[in-house]
Design an enzyme around this catalytic site. Sequence first.
Site, mmCIF file in Angstrom:
data_model
loop_
_atom_site.group_PDB
_atom_site.id
_atom_site.type_symbol
_atom_site.label_atom_id
_atom_site.label_comp_id
_atom_site.label_asym_id
_atom_site.label_seq_id
_atom_site.Cartn_x
_atom_site.Cartn_y
_atom_site.Cartn_z
ATOM 1 N N THR A 174 2.108 -5.910 8.800
ATOM 2 C CA THR A 174 1.152 -4.941 8.271
ATOM 3 C C THR A 174 0.222 -5.584 7.257
ATOM 4 O O THR A 174 -0.982 -5.303 7.215
ATOM 5 C CB THR A 174 1.894 -3.753 7.632
ATOM 6 O OG1 THR A 174 2.714 -3.126 8.612
ATOM 7 C CG2 THR A 174 0.910 -2.730 7.078
ATOM 8 N N CYS A 175 0.768 -6.483 6.451
ATOM 9 C CA CYS A 175 -0.034 -7.163 5.433
ATOM 10 C C CYS A 175 -1.138 -8.002 6.067
ATOM 11 O O CYS A 175 -2.261 -8.065 5.561
ATOM 12 C CB CYS A 175 0.859 -8.052 4.576
ATOM 13 S SG CYS A 175 2.279 -7.190 3.851
#
Length: 245
Positions: free
Chosen positions: A49-50
């Site tokens: 997600t980062c």
Amino acid sequence: MLENREGQAVPQVTFNTRQNNEWVQITSDDLFKGKNVIVFALPGAFTPTCSSTHLPRYNELAQVFAENGIDDIICLSVNDPFVMDAWAGDQSAENISMLPDGNGDFSRGMGMLVNKADLGFGDRSWRYSMLVRDGVIEKMFIEPDVPGDPFEVSDADTMLNYLNPEAQPPKRITLIGKPGCSHCTRAKAALNERGLKFEEITVGSHGVSLATLHAVSGRGTTPQIFIEGEHVGGADELEAWLAAQ
């Protein structure tokens, strides 16, 4: 319980960073004093997600944030500086200041250090974002305290909407082209003249083929341009689109 610290000063911490292959110590005052700064903190460099959303969107909106009075955008993670620098290069995150909180001192001071031993990560930062003015936290967006890695409120668009609900994010533009294509050169020049940033995908690299181009655009010629996910067409159609704006 994750604590909202709006109205409080940021923790006073010294960070060990790397600049030009040298160790450089940076303090909280160096980062925040007399400045308007956005911080977004996340569990780890190179994590899904980062890498796919959190960091890229802040990097993408950096110019809009600057136009709305932001002096710096900091990405903080409990990682060492070598990992953070490598991740910045991998992401082409030239608009973001990468801040390694290697020992978790800042995250601990924020009350945002959490244990992710179940994933083999050890202590990491919880995901959140905040607006800091002259060292004082004005606004925090803290992800809900639920299992997993929620990503609902600490995104760049939520922060931009808080700063200025009328701000207009740049349009997402993708140009699919190939080397030696004169029409691709013309399309890129037209975008550059308008100051419009774009993602360029080259046929023949990273598994992108003419078959891929036809599958996504219905055409086999280059360039093919997409704006906000909508297929505009080639260089001629792009010029017509730009003229109509």
